[in-house]
Every structure is written in C-alpha cells, then in structure tokens.
Design an enzyme around this catalytic site. Sequence first.
Site, PDB file in Angstrom:
ATOM      1  N   ASP A 297     -36.430 -11.900  54.252  1.00  0.00           N
ATOM      2  CA  ASP A 297     -36.440 -12.988  55.230  1.00  0.00           C
ATOM      3  C   ASP A 297     -36.558 -14.291  54.444  1.00  0.00           C
ATOM      4  O   ASP A 297     -37.608 -14.592  53.869  1.00  0.00           O
ATOM      5  CB  ASP A 297     -37.637 -12.752  56.168  1.00  0.00           C
TER       6      ASP A 297
ATOM      7  N   HIS B  90     -44.015 -13.161  59.210  1.00  0.00           N
ATOM      8  CA  HIS B  90     -43.826 -13.803  60.511  1.00  0.00           C
ATOM      9  C   HIS B  90     -43.576 -12.690  61.527  1.00  0.00           C
ATOM     10  O   HIS B  90     -43.009 -11.648  61.173  1.00  0.00           O
ATOM     11  CB  HIS B  90     -42.592 -14.703  60.379  1.00  0.00           C
TER      12      HIS B  90
ATOM     13  N   CYS C 110     -47.174 -17.818  64.222  1.00  0.00           N
ATOM     14  CA  CYS C 110     -46.433 -16.555  64.427  1.00  0.00           C
ATOM     15  C   CYS C 110     -46.754 -15.556  63.318  1.00  0.00           C
ATOM     16  O   CYS C 110     -45.857 -14.823  62.861  1.00  0.00           O
ATOM     17  CB  CYS C 110     -44.928 -16.776  64.504  1.00  0.00           C
TER      18      CYS C 110
ATOM     19  N   LYS D  62     -34.006 -24.740  59.249  1.00  0.00           N
ATOM     20  CA  LYS D  62     -35.064 -24.921  58.250  1.00  0.00           C
ATOM     21  C   LYS D  62     -34.548 -25.731  57.062  1.00  0.00           C
ATOM     22  O   LYS D  62     -35.313 -26.119  56.196  1.00  0.00           O
ATOM     23  CB  LYS D  62     -35.548 -23.564  57.719  1.00  0.00           C
TER      24      LYS D  62
ATOM     25  N   GLN E  27     -38.086 -19.337  55.008  1.00  0.00           N
ATOM     26  CA  GLN E  27     -38.893 -20.388  54.362  1.00  0.00           C
ATOM     27  C   GLN E  27     -38.461 -20.694  52.940  1.00  0.00           C
ATOM     28  O   GLN E  27     -38.929 -21.670  52.356  1.00  0.00           O
ATOM     29  CB  GLN E  27     -40.380 -19.985  54.374  1.00  0.00           C
TER      30      GLN E  27
HETATM   31  N1  PMP Z   1     -39.391 -15.770  59.392  1.00  0.00           N
HETATM   32  C1  PMP Z   1     -40.086 -16.798  58.902  1.00  0.00           C
HETATM   33  C2  PMP Z   1     -40.800 -16.623  57.599  1.00  0.00           C
HETATM   34  C3  PMP Z   1     -40.130 -18.012  59.594  1.00  0.00           C
HETATM   35  O1  PMP Z   1     -40.841 -19.038  59.109  1.00  0.00           O
HETATM   36  C4  PMP Z   1     -39.418 -18.153  60.814  1.00  0.00           C
HETATM   37  C5  PMP Z   1     -39.444 -19.445  61.592  1.00  0.00           C
HETATM   38  N2  PMP Z   1     -40.712 -19.966  61.794  1.00  0.00           N
HETATM   39  C6  PMP Z   1     -38.695 -17.050  61.274  1.00  0.00           C
HETATM   40  C7  PMP Z   1     -38.697 -15.895  60.542  1.00  0.00           C
HETATM   41  C8  PMP Z   1     -37.914 -17.115  62.549  1.00  0.00           C
HETATM   42  O2  PMP Z   1     -36.873 -18.045  62.446  1.00  0.00           O
HETATM   43  P1  PMP Z   1     -36.010 -18.431  63.745  1.00  0.00           P
HETATM   44  O3  PMP Z   1     -37.014 -18.776  64.809  1.00  0.00           O
HETATM   45  O4  PMP Z   1     -35.209 -19.604  63.300  1.00  0.00           O
HETATM   46  O5  PMP Z   1     -35.202 -17.242  64.101  1.00  0.00           O
END
Ligand code: PMP
Length: 404
Positions: free
Chosen positions: A198, A121, A362, A224, A201
Amino acid sequence: MFNVENIRKDFPILSRKVNGKPLVYFDNAATSQTPQQVIDVIVDYYSNYNANIHRGVHTLSQEATDKYEQARKKIQAHFNAKFAHEIIFTSGTTHGINLVANGFSSLLKKGDEIIVSALEHHSNIVPWQMLSERTGAILKVIPMNLDGELVMSEYDKLLSKNTKLVFVNHISNALGTINPIEYIIEKAHQVGAAVLVDGAQSCPHIKPDVQALDVDFYVVSAHKMCGPTGQGMLYGKESWLKKLPPYQGGGEMIAEVTFEKTTYAELPHKFEAGTPNICGGIAFGAAIDYMNAIGFDAIATYEHDLLEYATKKLLDIEGLKIYGTSKHKTSVISFNLESIHPYDVGTILDKLGIAARTGHHCAQPIMDYFKIPGTVRASFAFYNTKAEIDALVEGVKKAKTMLS
Ligand code: PMP
C-alpha cells in the site's frame, strides 16, 4: 533549484485565510493540495475535449483517449513498471486493495495463511478480513514495537509454506514509519507468497521502482500526490493480473458478450469496467509531471529538514509525547499533550487557521497498541515552511495553556 516560496505560488489555496488567519495546511497525509498546473489540466479537459474514451471515432473521443493512455504511460514510467498494461486505473488505494483481495477469493483455500502488519490503515485490513471470512484463510499479524516499527524477527516466524499473500504499507499514515518492504518482499518470495504494498503514503515522498522492488502489487491514490480525489492506480505484475479474475463486470472490460458466455478484454481493460474518471486519470499524469519537475530527491531532503525542525521544537513543549519514533520515517508527527483529548487540541489549532488531523487516522489497532483514543497528526509537504511549523508550535502551546 528548490525554492519553497516559488513553489507555494503554484498552490492557490495556500493564500486563503481560515478563521481570519493565514491557512497553515498540515493535513497532507489525508490529502495533498493541488497546484495550478493540475487545476489547469482539469479545466482544459472539461473546456475542450470532454468525451467518453476508447470506442469513439470522433475527434473529441480520440483526443480524450490519447491523453488518458498517455497518462497511463507517464504513471508506468514514474513507477518503472515493465508494461503500460500493468497499470490499472482505479478510484484510489482502497479500490486497488479490494480488487486484489476479491481476485484472491478464487485462489485461496481453507488453511492458507495471509499476513498483514500491525501498522496498517483500515483499508489494508478490512478487505483481507473479508477475504479470510470468504475463503477460510488464516489472517496473521506482524507485530510492532514502541517506536512504531514492525518486528522483523516475528515476521520471519510467521512465514511458512502455507503463506500465500503478505500486505503491508510502505509508509504508515498514522506514524510516518517507513517499513522495510525490500526485506518483507524478499522473505515472502522465498516461501512463494505474493506481496501487495500500500503506497498511499509513500507516493508523495519517494519514487518507488516496482521492478527493483520486485513487488507483485503496488497501490496508490492520486490525491496524496497533488492529483485529484477519486483517482488512483494499481500496479500488478502481468503474470498476476492475468491470473486474477475481473473485479467488476460491465462495459469496457469485455471482448465479446452473448447470453451464453462473455469473454474478457485484455489487460488493462479487463479490470476497468465502465466509464472511468477520465479527467482524473489525465490530471493524475499532470500531478506526476509536476512532482517530478520539482524532483523527489529535493522533496525528500526538504521534508526531512522540516521533520527534524518540528520534532525538536514540539518536544521542547513539556508533556508533549510523539508516537512513532523510528529513525526511518517521513514528515508525519503524531502527538498528544498529556491527558488532553486530541480533538480539543485540533479545534483550537483550527481557530488559529492550522489544519491538523485528529483521531485514530483509520488505524485503530495502532491507537489500541498505545492505549490512546487518537493523536493530533501534523503531516508536512514540500510546500510547507518552518514559519508554519513555528505557528503550529505556538498553537500547541496556546492549546496547552487553555486546556490544562
Ligand atoms: N492506506 C493508507 C496508508 C492511507 O493513508 C490511505 C488514505 N488515508 C489509504 C490507504 C486509503 O486511501 P484512499 O482513501 O485514497 O483510498
């Protein structure tokens, strides 16, 4: 006993209509829905003990402080951290990653190497690129293959005595691939590098054990996993958190302030400047309680069944291609219909009450790899049903007829 119909009753939003149709919510990888049990905790906080924490002698402040620190202990127990002070409350995964990336500014020098994966991401790419620009550290990338898996033999080649840090997601948000983080961590440690995972997910699907993984940093977002937005946690090994400098300065994070010098508070407060999202932290604890009461084993089994069912039914549609075909994946299906733009498919699905995400999720480097502008992504949670998947399949067929 896992009973999806009973579980669905916990989620008020699941009984609403969208465009005159019952909502089918398949955008769980972007954010999960909130059960009444968590909503009640939020209402209780603002109705009964809303107060600033840590410094107050009055009753409300003490009650709020106790609940906030109890939530930290729940999160510690859930992720199996050794100490509660290794859990830093953040505003989410993005905040946690930036906190660590900022801290490493003072630990890296020109020529050091840091490793990211091709499956990330943007949140787990951009802060490290910024770090690399600040320090002169070289950013290297673990490549992926056509199944959407990381190529471990290439990772082995990237590691060297110059590697200082490796950062990968546990599960890809765009494709659902579960990455071999145990291997990644073990190999990184063999060359003395730290690892940040990270877990944005993974946290809705599995219960990571940070001590068993021996991971140095693990970051998640509460939204999440049935919790509120604007709330998350960073787990860091005590030794690392002691080594890293504070991220933001302000109230709460100090021991003593004079105009000559400031000394910093002990962990975890050193990294928690300013008034935090108190209600968010408490509600995060409630979300963890909620998910544990259902049980992560039951959740994984049920979601895997949904994934297999949906994969088979969607692949029966001629011209539909799924991106991310690893055997090791969670309940995320990213797909396209021939040359039809994903936004057009998403718009028709929305007219049918079906919430799916469209776009690059993203994760533009993944889309570039497959040479596509984006995908339609349906991501399932434990409160979804096969009947909803049938509605999705019918919706996709309709979109195909209308747009071909
Ligand atoms: N890393 C991953 C793998 C994600 O799916 C997301 C959220 N889509 C994020 C980071 C960012 O999370 P947040 O917007 O809650 O900070």
